[in-house]
Scaffold this active site. Structure first.
Site, PDB file in Angstrom:
ATOM      1  N   TYR A 267      -4.636   8.443  -6.546  1.00 28.02           N
ATOM      2  CA  TYR A 267      -3.635   7.503  -6.033  1.00 28.02           C
ATOM      3  C   TYR A 267      -4.027   7.043  -4.628  1.00 28.02           C
ATOM      4  O   TYR A 267      -4.048   5.840  -4.343  1.00 28.02           O
ATOM      5  CB  TYR A 267      -2.253   8.156  -6.002  1.00 28.02           C
ATOM      6  CG  TYR A 267      -1.192   7.271  -5.390  1.00 28.02           C
ATOM      7  CD1 TYR A 267      -0.837   6.069  -6.002  1.00 28.02           C
ATOM      8  CD2 TYR A 267      -0.550   7.618  -4.202  1.00 28.02           C
ATOM      9  CE1 TYR A 267       0.130   5.242  -5.444  1.00 28.02           C
ATOM     10  CE2 TYR A 267       0.417   6.802  -3.644  1.00 28.02           C
ATOM     11  CZ  TYR A 267       0.747   5.617  -4.263  1.00 28.02           C
ATOM     12  OH  TYR A 267       1.692   4.790  -3.697  1.00 28.02           O
TER      13      TYR A 267
ATOM     14  N   LYS B 239      -5.100   3.263  -3.188  1.00 24.61           N
ATOM     15  CA  LYS B 239      -4.443   2.614  -2.058  1.00 24.61           C
ATOM     16  C   LYS B 239      -5.410   2.403  -0.888  1.00 24.61           C
ATOM     17  O   LYS B 239      -5.283   1.414  -0.155  1.00 24.61           O
ATOM     18  CB  LYS B 239      -3.209   3.409  -1.621  1.00 24.61           C
ATOM     19  CG  LYS B 239      -2.076   3.376  -2.633  1.00 24.61           C
ATOM     20  CD  LYS B 239      -1.631   1.948  -2.951  1.00 24.61           C
ATOM     21  CE  LYS B 239      -0.413   1.896  -3.856  1.00 24.61           C
ATOM     22  NZ  LYS B 239       0.011   0.491  -4.145  1.00 24.61           N
TER      23      LYS B 239
ATOM     24  N   SER C 292       0.862  -1.182   0.000  1.00 19.63           N
ATOM     25  CA  SER C 292       0.000   0.000   0.000  1.00 19.63           C
ATOM     26  C   SER C 292       0.897   1.229   0.000  1.00 19.63           C
ATOM     27  O   SER C 292       1.860   1.313  -0.759  1.00 19.63           O
ATOM     28  CB  SER C 292      -0.932  -0.035   1.210  1.00 19.63           C
ATOM     29  OG  SER C 292      -1.749   1.111   1.272  1.00 19.63           O
TER      30      SER C 292
END
Length: 285
Positions: free
Chosen positions: A149, A153, A135
């Site tokens: 982004y 994650k 992650s």
């Protein structure tokens, strides 16, 4: 005990460091890259230590079959999978096209899912295995310019939490690795929207964050070799990883640790403030 590892995105950065750490510890490594010929030329140590390069693009719908074939060819057992392949799309969400967003999620979220669809039948049959999902500190704390982004994650975080409970009956452990700022090519390789930055965002936290990331490239405090060693130790329950078997998350880097502590404190304050509101929504008895 010698283990067989499959590591995606092994051509650079943390993936390369982890492949080398596992090989030097005596394990067998299937290292994947979109261009394995180029990866082998840039990282000759992996083959020199016995690593095997495999051509794999995690955005391909055929990923699961390619993984199944690779494991079968390598002997039919797999002990550790590291879902490391990924990149960051940074900028204003307004400036990101649907295609750019889809590619971000296809790589960072659907990529690990495709890998797991190829891996998990082997691990279930063995009643053993370790899934390592890479992650980010952005997977717990979303920053400006990182909406997509961080979103990808955060998805990996939630998926890993559920998987850790779903796979426990089969003897399969899930580990969620959350790196902070490490000195790899990650910052240099971030993708900006083709549309550029909408003028209204100039002088806002979005532009400031983008400038900070560019300025930080090459001076990140984190050492990827040490990060790889810590991951190896957690997976094998040795060294600093001894006694971590019951825990899901592995934050890496003092910056990441401090960032998470601030997030926890903020969440606690938020929860306390909202207690009366939360408790006020039930049916009257």
């Amino acid at each position: 005990m010698t283990q067989t590892w499959l590591i995606t995105g092994a051509s650079s950065g943390l993936g390369t460091a982890l492949a080398l750490a596992a090989l030097r510890a005596g394990h067998k490594v299937l290292a994947t890259a979109r261009n394995p010929t180029k990866a082998a030329q840039e990282n000759p140590q992996i083959e020199e230590l016995g690593g095997i390069w495999i051509s794999l693009d995690v955005t391909s719908p055929d990923t699961a079959k390619h993984v199944t074939d690779a494991i079968t060819t390598a002997g039919g057992t797999i002990d550790v999978v590291v879902n490391n392949a990924g990149y960051s799309l940074l900028g204003s969400i307004e400036d990101m096209s649907e295609n750019e967003i889809e590619t971000q999620f296809s790589t960072n979220v659907y990529g690990p899912v495709r890998i797991l669809k190829g891996i998990l039948p082997f691990m279930r049959a063995q009643r053993s295995g370790t899934v390592v999902n890479i992650s980010s500190s952005a997977g717990v704390d979303g920053a400006p310019s990182c909406a997509m982004y961080a979103g990808s994650k955060f998805a990996v975080e939630g998926m890993s939490e559920s998987l850790s409970k779903e796979l426990q009956p089969f003897g399969i452990r899930v580990i969620l690795v959350e790196p902070g700022y490490f000195r790899t090519k990650f910052f240099a390789a971030f993708v900006a929207p083709a549309a550029g930055l909408t003028e209204d965002y100039v002088g806002t936290p979005v532009e400031a964050a983008l400038k900070a990331i560019k300025a930080k490239d090459g001076s990140q405090e984190g050492d990827p070799v040490k990060a790889a060693q810590r991951i190896l130790e957690v997976v094998t329950s040795r060294g600093l990883g001894a006694g971590t078997e019951g825990f899901l998350r592995v934050p890496l880097g003092q910056d990441c640790y401090n960032r998470f502590q601030t997030k926890i404190d903020t969440l606690q304050a938020n929860l306390t403030k909202m207690k009366e509101i939360a408790h006020s929504t039930g049916f009257d008895s």
